[in-house]
Design a protein around this motif. Structure first.
Motif, PDB file in Angstrom:
ATOM      1  N   GLU A 108       0.817  -1.202   0.000  1.00 35.20           N
ATOM      2  CA  GLU A 108       0.000   0.000   0.000  1.00 35.20           C
ATOM      3  C   GLU A 108       0.856   1.259   0.000  1.00 35.20           C
ATOM      4  O   GLU A 108       0.496   2.266  -0.598  1.00 35.20           O
ATOM      5  N   ASN A 109       2.007   1.222   0.674  1.00 33.57           N
ATOM      6  CA  ASN A 109       2.890   2.388   0.759  1.00 33.57           C
ATOM      7  C   ASN A 109       4.337   1.966   0.491  1.00 33.57           C
ATOM      8  O   ASN A 109       5.174   1.975   1.389  1.00 33.57           O
ATOM      9  N   PRO A 110       4.642   1.562  -0.743  1.00 33.42           N
ATOM     10  CA  PRO A 110       5.996   1.105  -1.045  1.00 33.42           C
ATOM     11  C   PRO A 110       6.999   2.247  -0.974  1.00 33.42           C
ATOM     12  O   PRO A 110       6.662   3.406  -1.234  1.00 33.42           O
ATOM     13  N   ARG A 111       8.227   1.909  -0.600  1.00 34.00           N
ATOM     14  CA  ARG A 111       9.279   2.923  -0.608  1.00 34.00           C
ATOM     15  C   ARG A 111       9.605   3.313  -2.047  1.00 34.00           C
ATOM     16  O   ARG A 111       9.502   2.494  -2.956  1.00 34.00           O
ATOM     17  N   PRO A 112       9.988   4.557  -2.271  1.00 33.72           N
ATOM     18  CA  PRO A 112      10.327   4.981  -3.639  1.00 33.72           C
ATOM     19  C   PRO A 112      11.509   4.187  -4.172  1.00 33.72           C
ATOM     20  O   PRO A 112      12.412   3.801  -3.420  1.00 33.72           O
ATOM     21  N   LYS A 113      11.512   3.947  -5.468  1.00 30.30           N
ATOM     22  CA  LYS A 113      12.562   3.138  -6.077  1.00 30.30           C
ATOM     23  C   LYS A 113      13.820   3.965  -6.319  1.00 30.30           C
ATOM     24  O   LYS A 113      13.746   5.163  -6.613  1.00 30.30           O
TER      25      LYS A 113
END
Length: 337
Positions: free
Chosen positions: A290-295
């Motif tokens: 739902e809230n992935p870390r930025p790549k």
């Protein structure tokens, strides 16, 4: 466990390809793409997934394959792929014959996660590996043509060639080679006609260190060091296993917007500290989805139309020459900047 796909009915041309064949499509959100392929490439993905888990970590995430029966009332790949996505599943793949000389004539395709998805401004570089570029079953005409290409480019001395690059130049970038998104496009002729063994390191600098996009020496070195760690690991895996991969590539992707890159690195430094690309596995996978870390970056081995696992034949020294050359270049850049 079966993969659930986004519920998007529209498929469009994949705009981030910097090399390879035409005919690649992506879904509306850009999370996956459908690539025409051969049965041999599907078999390589499946055998790798079954028996070579360390190698699979550096392949694109393989979601399945499609096969198009051309007698199905004229169904197109776009229609078949859209129907599959709408059903949230990937059965077997389907692709009509392509007549264009850069489109594979095949009835099959693979569905892969898009390595460029999740970046604000993805910078992409495709490095074609090998001194010898043809497989054993290639026609004599193809062998001669590819040998000429190898002799006239960095394949011969370094074991790789830059097949293409797409590099963000900043919000105010303009010029004939700049696309609508501010990326400079380095086409197939760049690696064939412009780059040689004496200036290839500058090409890597042009890919990574882009001051106009906010990527200074500090950020550029961090990206270089991350790439170096992954390519060194790929070298270790190839040296420990027995395979033959002709005309496969190393695909490099990283965040080309300097502000977004710095923010992503700062986010990655928060506990638990990691330089992962927003998709690390944990016991809280649902929350992370739902809230992935930025790549930040990614390195993948791609293109397995002429690849096979070859027990008893030793490591793939043809591909390894290129991988080792890339390691050396990245090592020098990480030290000198």
């Amino acid at each position: 466990m079966a993969r659930t796909l986004p519920n998007h009915a529209d498929l469009i041309d994949y705009e981030h390809a910097v090399a390879g064949h035409d005919g690649i499509l992506r879904d509306a959100d850009g999370e996956l793409f459908i690539k025409p392929c051969t049965a041999a490439e599907i078999a390589f993905y499946e055998s790798s997934r079954a028996y070579h888990p360390e190698f699979v970590e550096h392949m694109p995430n393989f979601l399945g394959s499609l096969t198009l029966d051309q007698q199905q009332n004229g169904t197109t790949i776009e229609e078949a792929g859209a129907a599959l996505i709408a059903k949230h599943s990937i059965p077997e793949v389907v692709v009509p014959k392509r007549d264009n000389n850069r489109k594979i004539a095949t009835k099959q395709a693979i569905v892969l996660e898009n390595a460029a998805h999740g970046f604000v401004k993805p910078n992409i570089m495709d490095l074609k590996l090998g001194v010898r570029l043809w497989a054993d079953d290639a026609l004599q005409e193809k062998k001669a043509r590819f040998d000429k290409l190898s002799d006239e480019t960095t394949h011969k001395d370094l074991g790789f060639r830059i097949a293409g690059m797409r590099v963000y130049q900043g919000p105010n970038a303009v010029g004939k080679d700049i696309d609508a998104g501010g990326h400079k496009i380095y086409d197939r002729d760049y690696g064939r006609l412009t780059i040689h063994k004496d200036n290839v390191q500058e090409a890597f600098r042009d890919f990574i260190f882009i001051k106009s996009a906010g990527i200074d020496e500090e950020l550029g070195k961090l990206v270089t060091q991350a790439f170096l760690a992954d390519v060194s690991r790929i070298q270790e895996i190839l040296e420990a296993q027995e395979s033959r991969m002709f005309s496969s590539s190393l695909l490099f992707v990283f965040e080309g917007d300097g502000a977004a890159l710095r923010s992503a690195m700062e986010e990655a430094s928060k506990p638990p500290a990691t330089l992962a690309n927003g998709d690390a596995n944990s016991e809280e996978d649902d929350d992370e989805d739902e809230n992935p870390r930025p790549k930040i970056y990614d390195v993948k081995i791609i293109d397995f139309a002429h690849a096979d696992w070859t027990p008893g034949e030793g490591p793939d020294e043809n591909s390894l020459k290129g991988v080792r050359s890339v390691v050396n270049i990245l090592q020098e850049l990480s030290e000198s900047g």
